[in-house]
Design a protein around this motif. Structure first.
Motif, PDB file in Angstrom:
ATOM      1  N   GLU A 104       1.165  -1.275  -0.006  1.00  0.00           N
ATOM      2  CA  GLU A 104       0.054   0.109   0.110  1.00  0.00           C
ATOM      3  C   GLU A 104       1.048   1.190  -0.377  1.00  0.00           C
ATOM      4  O   GLU A 104       0.391   1.956  -0.594  1.00  0.00           O
ATOM      5  CB  GLU A 104      -0.621   0.138   1.451  1.00  0.00           C
ATOM      6  N   THR A 105       1.815   1.149   1.151  1.00  0.00           N
ATOM      7  CA  THR A 105       2.800   2.492   0.808  1.00  0.00           C
ATOM      8  C   THR A 105       3.177   2.821  -0.427  1.00  0.00           C
ATOM      9  O   THR A 105       3.270   4.181  -0.651  1.00  0.00           O
ATOM     10  CB  THR A 105       4.044   1.874   1.884  1.00  0.00           C
ATOM     11  N   GLU A 106       4.379   1.363  -1.173  1.00  0.00           N
ATOM     12  CA  GLU A 106       5.009   1.699  -2.375  1.00  0.00           C
ATOM     13  C   GLU A 106       3.707   2.459  -3.203  1.00  0.00           C
ATOM     14  O   GLU A 106       3.612   2.826  -4.632  1.00  0.00           O
ATOM     15  CB  GLU A 106       5.251   1.012  -2.966  1.00  0.00           C
ATOM     16  N   LYS A 107       3.029   1.836  -3.596  1.00  0.00           N
ATOM     17  CA  LYS A 107       1.057   2.544  -4.444  1.00  0.00           C
ATOM     18  C   LYS A 107       0.988   3.563  -4.173  1.00  0.00           C
ATOM     19  O   LYS A 107       0.749   4.441  -5.231  1.00  0.00           O
ATOM     20  CB  LYS A 107      -0.012   1.401  -4.095  1.00  0.00           C
ATOM     21  N   SER A 108       1.109   3.908  -2.597  1.00  0.00           N
ATOM     22  CA  SER A 108       0.789   5.382  -3.082  1.00  0.00           C
ATOM     23  C   SER A 108       2.267   6.510  -3.103  1.00  0.00           C
ATOM     24  O   SER A 108       1.612   7.487  -3.294  1.00  0.00           O
ATOM     25  CB  SER A 108       0.748   6.100  -1.249  1.00  0.00           C
ATOM     26  N   GLU A 168       7.934  -3.060 -18.715  1.00  0.00           N
ATOM     27  CA  GLU A 168       9.549  -3.417 -18.584  1.00  0.00           C
ATOM     28  C   GLU A 168       9.536  -4.141 -17.192  1.00  0.00           C
ATOM     29  O   GLU A 168      11.376  -5.070 -16.636  1.00  0.00           O
ATOM     30  CB  GLU A 168      10.672  -2.463 -19.085  1.00  0.00           C
ATOM     31  N   ASN A 169       9.146  -3.432 -15.943  1.00  0.00           N
ATOM     32  CA  ASN A 169      10.194  -4.070 -14.785  1.00  0.00           C
ATOM     33  C   ASN A 169       8.877  -4.697 -13.983  1.00  0.00           C
ATOM     34  O   ASN A 169       9.421  -4.995 -12.387  1.00  0.00           O
ATOM     35  CB  ASN A 169       9.624  -2.756 -14.025  1.00  0.00           C
ATOM     36  N   ASP A 170       8.218  -5.331 -14.642  1.00  0.00           N
ATOM     37  CA  ASP A 170       7.554  -6.614 -14.526  1.00  0.00           C
ATOM     38  C   ASP A 170       7.756  -8.183 -14.587  1.00  0.00           C
ATOM     39  O   ASP A 170       8.854  -8.202 -14.956  1.00  0.00           O
ATOM     40  CB  ASP A 170       5.487  -6.594 -15.077  1.00  0.00           C
ATOM     41  N   ILE A 171       7.937  -8.450 -12.793  1.00  0.00           N
ATOM     42  CA  ILE A 171       8.804 -10.043 -12.781  1.00  0.00           C
ATOM     43  C   ILE A 171       8.295 -10.963 -12.352  1.00  0.00           C
ATOM     44  O   ILE A 171       7.194 -10.519 -11.735  1.00  0.00           O
ATOM     45  CB  ILE A 171      10.004  -9.847 -12.012  1.00  0.00           C
ATOM     46  N   THR A 172       8.435 -12.168 -13.192  1.00  0.00           N
ATOM     47  CA  THR A 172       7.741 -12.760 -12.942  1.00  0.00           C
ATOM     48  C   THR A 172       8.555 -13.676 -11.770  1.00  0.00           C
ATOM     49  O   THR A 172       9.435 -14.247 -12.403  1.00  0.00           O
ATOM     50  CB  THR A 172       6.410 -13.749 -13.806  1.00  0.00           C
ATOM     51  N   ILE A 173       7.968 -14.537 -10.877  1.00  0.00           N
ATOM     52  CA  ILE A 173       9.133 -15.241  -9.341  1.00  0.00           C
ATOM     53  C   ILE A 173       8.012 -16.775  -8.945  1.00  0.00           C
ATOM     54  O   ILE A 173       7.485 -16.321  -9.249  1.00  0.00           O
ATOM     55  CB  ILE A 173       9.783 -14.461  -8.129  1.00  0.00           C
ATOM     56  N   ALA A 174       9.134 -17.857  -9.432  1.00  0.00           N
ATOM     57  CA  ALA A 174       8.736 -19.201  -9.192  1.00  0.00           C
ATOM     58  C   ALA A 174       9.376 -20.036  -8.060  1.00  0.00           C
ATOM     59  O   ALA A 174      10.490 -19.853  -7.610  1.00  0.00           O
ATOM     60  CB  ALA A 174       8.883 -19.988 -10.240  1.00  0.00           C
ATOM     61  N   LEU A 175       8.492 -20.063  -6.568  1.00  0.00           N
ATOM     62  CA  LEU A 175       9.171 -20.562  -5.426  1.00  0.00           C
ATOM     63  C   LEU A 175       8.931 -21.871  -5.908  1.00  0.00           C
ATOM     64  O   LEU A 175       7.793 -23.047  -6.462  1.00  0.00           O
ATOM     65  CB  LEU A 175       7.912 -20.179  -4.624  1.00  0.00           C
ATOM     66  N   PHE A 184       8.216  -3.974  -5.086  1.00  0.00           N
ATOM     67  CA  PHE A 184       9.799  -4.126  -4.728  1.00  0.00           C
ATOM     68  C   PHE A 184      10.615  -3.104  -5.328  1.00  0.00           C
ATOM     69  O   PHE A 184      10.838  -3.282  -6.508  1.00  0.00           O
ATOM     70  CB  PHE A 184      10.303  -5.386  -4.976  1.00  0.00           C
ATOM     71  N   GLU A 185      10.801  -2.128  -5.329  1.00  0.00           N
ATOM     72  CA  GLU A 185      11.659  -0.960  -5.397  1.00  0.00           C
ATOM     73  C   GLU A 185      11.135  -0.396  -6.928  1.00  0.00           C
ATOM     74  O   GLU A 185      12.351  -0.438  -7.735  1.00  0.00           O
ATOM     75  CB  GLU A 185      13.208  -1.659  -5.558  1.00  0.00           C
ATOM     76  N   GLY A 186       9.934  -0.321  -7.062  1.00  0.00           N
ATOM     77  CA  GLY A 186       9.063  -0.031  -8.214  1.00  0.00           C
ATOM     78  C   GLY A 186       9.000  -0.352  -9.016  1.00  0.00           C
ATOM     79  O   GLY A 186       8.479  -0.998 -10.121  1.00  0.00           O
TER      80      GLY A 186
END
Length: 670
Positions: free
Chosen positions: A17-21, A30-37, A76-78
């Protein structure tokens, strides 16, 4: 995740919520990332997923599969990061749907980075799967989790040495406390954004195996087959005789299949073992080398968890503790639920009207019924369901549940099952549908069928609502407990009968038990909410709409003929009111309807229309009666119409026989 969090061991906070604000919604894709656990079961992967994504999660099924898919998001960091929690597996074989789903996702969806979560205290065993991920040639970060538990066992992991051996970044974490998660996300995003710069090294096997892997790999690459999987990985799978990969290659080149078959036979003749076992041995040899090179021994102390483990699995005390765990779970639910139910009932006593209205304008009848459904949902559902799911999550995450399953193995064999079947059966106390789906952890169809049959008698959350809403509230908690005892006795007796009818042998128990740990309250709360919210979303609208409709049907006389037709069974044999026949029919759609209909017709003060013995008999029959439609649907999908029909018929006959006998026996004492 806040940029101010610079201490690598600092606990991760949920910054979404903080970062959205701060306007990060405007970032480019370009900054979108997909992580698989990815990782084995019980390594803390789900805890890591919950810590990263918080409540921003979507739980569903993989398309076309019955395997659960968990997806969450964080900023995370934009960068907006999508996290996929893959099922806990031990290999990329085709023995289970979970393994197929995981390997197809990694190969075809190609996440930007895979975080391989491993348990620091059993590093060698977990690295066996890490090596297989390396074979998939995916951008990867290894998360060595639970380093605190490893230190208690005298094990310290040198992450730099392990990273050098594997050729991928390694980060140490304690996910349950949020330690190391900021560093993990820093490293993961760096790997994801610099995939082209990351050189994925290849692990080499023994000479006779490696030579044949390379020859098959070259043959695959020369054909330009565009398989989607890495050529080297396919070559290894062909040598392991993986049926799915073999079928895939057969449709494209029989030359490759025949060559791989011949080379696999050569390996078998050299080692005098099946080729898949030889390759598994090669992986374990490499895993052993890496683990030994990265583990630094410190002073070994016998921890409290180890002492507790010996006590819980003791050949005498273990059974006592197992009984106390299961009994305590139910008793906790009864006592806490009864307390909150009383408070909420008193609170809603200020609102009028809550008594049923069966005459007058149709709008008034429907509104009155709808409001009665709200009151029933708040006072009779939530107070019992939430404490049950919360305690179940705590027991599950602590490691106690797997020990109970281990101790109950010999008892479960009496009904043709082993201790592992206890896990889906306990889950059945939450909901029969996912419990029956989870019987897939059992090895044979026979065991799955016997377990599913037993689960249909387990008092799910909906049946618990009926038991507690009728008996615990209007008779006593102890009579509610007595119904559970009767239910367990019926399950055991019918299990013995089914064991004689269904042919086959019972397999032994093979199950991993992770280290005891203090469960995370936040993780348990999230799991509780995830399980409860679906109940709220489904049950509350059903209670509100259904209560209004039932009151309307009753007011206009549609239910009376049905009730009169069933009176010989309900009134004469079971000693229940005439309307009970319709109540049981509605309960076969959803078990909550049993209570819902009574509330809709008679209001929340049911003691005015039912005697204590009628409360008990109605709850007992409803508990054993035919499963709900959702349960029948999953049974039909998993086992076919013959097995489903047999199970449903057994439920009906059992409910009526046990109900009639109980009415006559209990009537002597009440």
């Amino acid at each position: 995740m806040s940029n101010a969090t610079t201490n690598k061991s600092k606990k991760l906070t949920n910054p979404t919520e903080t970062e959205k604000s701060n306007g990060s919604d405007e970032k480019s894709q370009e900054n979108d990332i997909t992580i698989a656990l990815a990782g084995n079961s019980n390594v803390g992967k789900s805890v890591l997923f919950n810590e990263l994504t918080g409540s921003n999660q979507i739980i569903g099924n993989w398309p076309g599969k019955t395997v659960e898919r968990a997806e969450g998001k964080l900023l995370f960091e934009g960068k907006e990061i999508t996290v996929i929690d893959l099922p806990g597996i031990y290999s990329f074989s085709t023995y289970s749907m979970e393994e197929i789903v995981s390997r197809e996702y990694i190969a075809f969806e190609q996440p930007d980075v895979v975080i391989n979560v491993v348990d620091a205290s059993v590093l060698e065993r977990n690295l066996f799967f890490t090596i297989q991920l390396k074979e998939m040639k995916v951008p990867m970060v290894v998360c060595v989790n639970q380093i605190d538990l490893a230190k208690q066992k005298g094990i310290v992991i040198d992450t730099e040495r392990l990273s050098a051996a594997l050729g991928v970044p390694v980060v140490a974490t304690v996910a349950i406390r949020g330690e190391g998660l900021h560093e993990l996300m820093e490293v993961a995003t760096e790997v994801a954004l610099n995939k082209s710069k990351n050189k994925i090294t290849t692990l080499k096997y023994g000479a006779e195996v490696e030579d044949r892997i390379q020859r098959i790999t070259q043959l695959i690459e020369s054909k330009n087959l565009n398989l989607g999987y890495p050529s080297r990985w396919v070559a290894i799978k062909l040598l392991e005789n993986d049926p799915e990969i073999r079928k895939l290659i057969e449709s494209k080149s029989m030359q490759i299949v025949n060559s791989a078959y011949d080379m696999a036979r050569e390996i078998e003749s050299i080692h005098n073992e099946p080729s898949f076992a030889v390759i598994a041995s090669e992986r374990y040899f490499i895993a052993n080398q890496f683990a030994n090179g990265a583990q630094l021994q410190s002073d070994i102390k016998i921890t409290f968890a180890e002492r507790l483990d010996k006590l819980v699995t003791h050949r005498i005390f273990g059974y006592v503790i197992s009984a106390l765990v299961v009994g305590g779970l139910l008793l906790w639910t009864f006592i806490v639920g009864d307390f909150f139910s009383s408070l909420l009932t008193q609170a809603f006593g200020f609102f009028k009207p809550v008594d049923p209205q069966v005459s007058g304008p149709i709008v008034g009848i429907l509104w009155n019924g709808a409001f009665g459904g709200i009151v029933a949902g708040v006072t009779l559902v939530l107070p019992f369901v939430i404490p049950f799911y919360l305690m179940l999550s705590l027991i599950e995450n602590s490691g106690i549940l797997t020990r109970v399953a281990f101790m109950m193995d010999s008892a479960m064999h009496k009904i043709g099952l082993h201790g592992k079947a206890l896990i889906p059966m306990i889950l059945g106390y939450g909901c029969n549908v996912p419990a029956i789906e989870s019987t897939r952890i059992l090895e044979t169809r026979r065991e799955r069928l016997l377990a599913a049959f037993a689960i249909t008698f387990a008092p799910c959350a909906a049946r618990t609502i009926v038991i507690l809403g009728l008996v615990a509230v209007f008779v006593s908690v102890w009579w509610a407990i007595a119904l559970y005892v009767i239910d367990i006795a019926v399950m055991f007796l019918l299990g013995r009968i089914a064991l004689k009818i269904v042919p086959g042998e019972t397999s032994g128990l093979i199950m991993e038990m992770h280290t005891f740990k203090v469960p995370s309250i936040s993780v348990a709360a999230k799991q509780t909410w995830s399980r409860t919210k679906s109940l709220i979303y489904v049950v509350f609208p059903v209670y509100i709409i259904g209560s209004a409709l039932i009151q309307g049907l009753f007011a206009y006389g549609f239910l009376t003929p049905v009730a009169n037709f069933l009176a010989p069974i309900t009134v004469v044999w079971l000693g229940l009111p005439v309307i009970a026949g319709v109540v049981l029919i509605f309960g076969a759609v959803r078990k909550e309807f049993t209570l819902l209909m009574l509330v809709a017709l008679f209001g929340t003060n049911l003691a005015a229309v039912l005697t204590p013995i009628q409360f008990i008999i109605l709850a007992l029959v409803s508990m054993l009666f035919i499963p709900c439609l959702a349960t029948l649907t999953i049974l039909l999908r998993e086992f076919g119409w013959k097995a489903t029909s047999s199970i449903a018929l057994a439920n009906i006959v059992t409910a009526l026989i046990v109900g009639g006998i109980a009415y006559r026996i209990i009537g002597i004492f009440m």
